[in-house]
Design a protein around this motif. Structure first.
Motif, PDB file in Angstrom:
ATOM      1  N   PRO A 285       0.814  -1.226   0.000  1.00  0.00           N
ATOM      2  CA  PRO A 285       0.000   0.000   0.000  1.00  0.00           C
ATOM      3  C   PRO A 285       0.842   1.269   0.000  1.00  0.00           C
ATOM      4  O   PRO A 285       0.513   2.237  -0.698  1.00  0.00           O
ATOM      5  N   MET A 286       1.937   1.274   0.743  1.00  0.00           N
ATOM      6  CA  MET A 286       2.725   2.507   0.802  1.00  0.00           C
ATOM      7  C   MET A 286       3.556   2.709  -0.472  1.00  0.00           C
ATOM      8  O   MET A 286       3.832   3.845  -0.865  1.00  0.00           O
ATOM      9  N   LEU A 288       2.474   1.949  -3.473  1.00  0.00           N
ATOM     10  CA  LEU A 288       1.500   2.512  -4.412  1.00  0.00           C
ATOM     11  C   LEU A 288       1.185   3.965  -4.054  1.00  0.00           C
ATOM     12  O   LEU A 288       1.098   4.835  -4.926  1.00  0.00           O
ATOM     13  N   ALA A 289       1.040   4.231  -2.763  1.00  0.00           N
ATOM     14  CA  ALA A 289       0.771   5.603  -2.321  1.00  0.00           C
ATOM     15  C   ALA A 289       1.903   6.527  -2.747  1.00  0.00           C
ATOM     16  O   ALA A 289       1.675   7.657  -3.204  1.00  0.00           O
ATOM     17  N   ALA A 292       1.680   7.232  -6.500  1.00  0.00           N
ATOM     18  CA  ALA A 292       0.542   8.114  -6.773  1.00  0.00           C
ATOM     19  C   ALA A 292       0.811   9.529  -6.270  1.00  0.00           C
ATOM     20  O   ALA A 292       0.329  10.506  -6.836  1.00  0.00           O
ATOM     21  N   GLY A 293       1.614   9.646  -5.220  1.00  0.00           N
ATOM     22  CA  GLY A 293       1.934  10.954  -4.652  1.00  0.00           C
ATOM     23  C   GLY A 293       3.061  11.665  -5.371  1.00  0.00           C
ATOM     24  O   GLY A 293       3.431  12.771  -4.999  1.00  0.00           O
ATOM     25  N   SER A 331       0.582  -0.518 -13.634  1.00  0.00           N
ATOM     26  CA  SER A 331      -0.732   0.052 -13.982  1.00  0.00           C
ATOM     27  C   SER A 331      -0.846   1.488 -13.484  1.00  0.00           C
ATOM     28  O   SER A 331      -1.356   2.370 -14.171  1.00  0.00           O
ATOM     29  N   LEU A 332      -0.366   1.695 -12.284  1.00  0.00           N
ATOM     30  CA  LEU A 332      -0.470   3.004 -11.662  1.00  0.00           C
ATOM     31  C   LEU A 332       0.376   4.035 -12.411  1.00  0.00           C
ATOM     32  O   LEU A 332      -0.069   5.163 -12.675  1.00  0.00           O
ATOM     33  N   VAL A 335      -1.417   5.173 -15.474  1.00  0.00           N
ATOM     34  CA  VAL A 335      -2.482   6.127 -15.159  1.00  0.00           C
ATOM     35  C   VAL A 335      -1.915   7.507 -14.844  1.00  0.00           C
ATOM     36  O   VAL A 335      -2.527   8.533 -15.150  1.00  0.00           O
TER      37      VAL A 335
END
Lengths: 340, 340, 340, 340
Positions: A285-286, A288-289, A292-293, A331-332, A335
């Motif tokens: 989770p971190m 990916l975070a 994204a950040g 994937s991220l 995007v």
């Protein structure tokens, strides 16, 4: 800088400040408010700025001294608005390129390192990491394979065709490490080891500079400026968690600080969720975070058999979990309009 | 250590933990509560304890592992209930002896150091301090006189008949420093520079180990254990403030942590109110608070002309203020039933 | 719980602990290690656990008491492994549903609120927020429209067809707020205002409970347990940044803590990047980071004219920026396999 | 305030800032440096200062806004250089008077309170404390005797001839408390409960305002300003420890912050070492440290039988330990040139 006088400061106090500024070659202008007199000072070379500010604070009638210029220059976006791309061998970080560094926390054996290296290569990592000199906070813990580990890292990196990085803990280790390994990591505990920063910088190799776990973003960028003043701007910054009052995670991953740092500096910044969280359950989770950040990359610990690791097993991903994370990261990144 | 299983852990998970404990040479006993099963484990050598605990945390069904033994031994009061007296030349710290170390933050010139040294000697300090190698967080700040400063410190110390101490920032500096100076200071930024701890410890000289500003008391004592494992128990601990969310003082002086550490260790602990507070106005109150709270000594920055200091002027006492503080300290030490 | 005795604890001390445990209705088993005796205690009702632990710590020979059970129950995943969906009107949060709450920090006028409400509705927000009672840290700052603001919020919410939420700062405000507004927010400063928690919980309405900025995740979940013990499990948790030593962002957004909390509780957790970062430049990156890290929703401040806001303008998004962020959030939620 | 523009700010951006300042009634002067333009702004009423600063930060080209005036006034030493004496009944705090408030954490029974009250009276305490409404962080913990406790406190206070103080947690409790008790305590968790501050202040009674454990000294003084704006300057500040990364003590007692606050405010400040340290072993050293560091008083928890306390037993002193501490405090106060 701006000098704020105490309410009702005496005329003589104000004059003393002005005289000191003139003596140090600063221009000034005084503005007398209802409650306080404020003095603006302009000029001075970079080298003496901090010293002059401290001396002014020691003069009678001075309440505080507010710096205006930032304490770093070469690494600042003010002087270099575009993002910089930093490379380790074929790997690229920054300006839209997201790279993943992976490997075991500690190099334990040839077999363990080879297994880990093949796994991270296959999953899409672009740099192989592995600890040889280990900063362990207890003298009774395993301290790493040291020189032998460095040699293994170089050899296995060539075998799987990945550039390599490892941590150096003091200047005397730099030479042996650079015979085998591509890039140098300065760990969080050494972020303020200024001799190490200068000597590592002077090699011209890419330096990954981790944020000290009690360092402000400003102090981190000042440490990067140390490296930069050696003429080396191949600096990859790495956020790895800061110390806070809550120990539910090992450290507090400061993604807001990472994003704030990116507004300040043109250097790429990656994130290490493994050390920050201390548990494999929170690494994905971190990771990916972080992407994204806005992070320019990740550093992830991967161990073929975490429950047999000699160090930091609980935070290591298995090869399978790492491969699955890499799929999500890809994937991220797409995007986000970036590439890996 | 105690292994707490998750609620409803499977029989197979529990057996796996027990098997791993046996394999590593631990005895164990299982107690099955209403909600959770708890496993007590006894045995194991010091060297592998942390590793085994981490590996157990990686096994399925394990919620957490609670260590029971402390991660330090030689420095612990458990193994040495009486307070230890540590000396630097003629100066004594601990077990009822309160010593004051004083001098300039940074050695700037022979004249400056001599003035400061005479002042602190006359006021009752028992060790002369002065910085030669300076860890400055900006590369544009003054970095100290380095070797020249070390020689000056040794010479002036002899002249005024005070033993001396200065900070070493990396192992290569130890040799030159010990040619001239009596004791070695490991600074807050280097508390976790484990090579430095070991090599400094190995000299046998007295080591003053400052608490890292983001270090827990436990980590500080583990760092002291590093020095101690080199066979050297001449360790003087120094609390100098930790980082907190409030920047009204430069750091947050943790006198509660100092007092808590004294319950844990037999080593003497002194306090540095100059770096902790960052302003001369708070040095005296915090020096007195430290002594009343049980500190075994103080380290105070004194500069003949703070408003012309090249470093940390705002926190330096003038010789006059220092002499006045020393009078108060003496009265206080007497009330506390101790001696200087 | 586990009671760890000091090394060499006397037989009488151990017996005193056992007697106390029996008196309080606890079963126990003693295990005598080489260095320390350890006592496991089983039983006891929830209500007295903390009290008994504290009393044991006061007995001679006791080094520490280690709790085994978690201090919360109703909100724990141990007792409810699946994620809970919490609703505000038509809006859903949790178990794969990501909702966005948006609106102005403070309700300033009918015109301002209507403009903001239309903008956030059109961009895809599912709940309208707006502050009526404002906890301002200076008595000289604007304190909100109070009752008048509550009425405006209810009216405009109906007009744009969005359910509404606003903060209550003390029990006496609950009644008037619930006449007009759908859900109650308990702010970070009131997370430990236990009367407020109980009385808000007793209304049965959805409670959004912000994490106190100095609260550990455990304390936050204990506060949620207060609400839950009133029989109300419609609790939406909200991470909004904690206090750390670095003030480059207003607070330190603790996404790792959010993710760790999600492992512990079945309640949904949303993230407020506006208050955490304090600047609109960081709101979008941290909103995306939160969703990628597993948040069940977001709370975002939107103001039609941030440079004229009476409160927190610098952290408010314009309607245009908010719409652009919502587009990115939608893409991200899709990649994550969730829905909005 | 001072507005710092970004490097290379456009002429139009600068003009927009000046126009906004004029519109809000501020005078200004511009100084154009080599790198940045800086704008000084003078004037404005207290009520809008923060709002104007925030709005300016939202304008294009503005890097940051530096406030010059302090955010508190009535409690500031700038406006009242001499120390204020605050009284609770016959007890006096401040300006050389050191007072000790003592009693049990929680009122459990008439017998327990009477025993504690007699003990602290005999040892020299000048105010009796006891908790009736308890803010417990778990809903399963004992919540206090509430109204019954308040009555007991008033009655026993009269019996032993000591003025009394107890904590109020919300405005509705004020009335019943003041029927029986002399002074109101606002706890750390409620330091930012602004309605409570205003309503407590409006009673005119002495308010003891504890520092929030995550509050900066500036925020604490702003909270005191809230009380003061109700026209009540009978405010006794109380430092009780802040949250830091180290949990070896329950909180980190911030004596440096206390001393720094004393430079800023004319209000007396006392220290609560019981809550700060959480263990009776550290209460006495920290009580002495506080007085030596300049505290105007102490608040100490005393329980006749700490090992049977229903709350906070581990940090309570026995009557015997308290009497011994009071002897030491008296000697220390004398050395400091103060009186009790």
């Amino acid at each position: 800088m701006i000098i704020v006088m105490v309410p009702g400061a005496k005329e003589a106090d104000i004059k003393r400040v002005l005289a000191r500024l003139e003596q140090r070659g600063y221009g000034h202008h005084v503005s007398a408010g209802v409650e306080r007199t404020i003095i603006g000072a302009i000029g001075a070379n970079e080298r003496e700025k901090q010293q002059v500010a401290e001396q002014l604070m020691g003069l009678p009638g001075v309440e505080r001294v507010v710096p205006i210029l930032k304490p770093y220059k070469l690494v600042s976006r003010d002087h270099h608005p575009e993002g910089t791309v930093v490379t380790i061998g074929t790997a690229r970080f920054g300006a839209g390129k997201v790279g993943v560094i992976a490997g075991p926390c500690t190099i334990e054996s040839e077999k363990q390192l080879r297994e880990a290296a093949l796994a991270v290569k296959n999953a899409g990592a672009v740099v192989l990491r592995g600890g040889a000199f280990k900063p362990r906070s207890s003298p009774y813990d395993f301290q790493g394979l040291r020189e032998e580990g460095v040699e293994l890292l170089g050899a296995i990196g060539q075998e799987v065709e990945l550039p390599t990085i490892t941590e150096v803990m003091e200047p005397r280790q730099i030479e042996v490490v650079l015979q085998h390994v591509d890039a140098l990591q300065i760990g969080a505990r050494n972020m303020s080891n200024f001799d190490l920063l200068r000597e590592a910088g002077a090699t011209g190799r890419t330096i990954m500079l981790k944020r000290g776990y009690a360092a402000t973003v400003e102090e981190w960028l000042k440490a990067a400026e140390y490296v930069a003043t050696s003429g080396n701007l191949n600096i990859l910054l790495c956020e790895r968690g800061i110390r806070s009052f809550d120990s539910i995670t090992r450290f507090t991953l400061d993604l807001g600080g990472m994003a704030a740092a990116k507004l300040e500096t043109h250097l790429p910044i990656i994130v290490d969720p493994s050390h920050a969280t201390g548990t494999h359950k929170l690494v994905s989770p971190m990771a990916l975070a972080a992407v994204a950040g806005g992070a320019d990359g990740l550093m992830i610990e991967v161990h073929p058999h975490p429950d047999q690791a000699r160090c930091d097993g609980p935070q290591s991903l298995t090869p399978k979990r790492f491969a699955s994370l890499m799929d999500q990261v890809r994937s991220l990144v797409q995007v986000m309009g970036e590439t890996m």
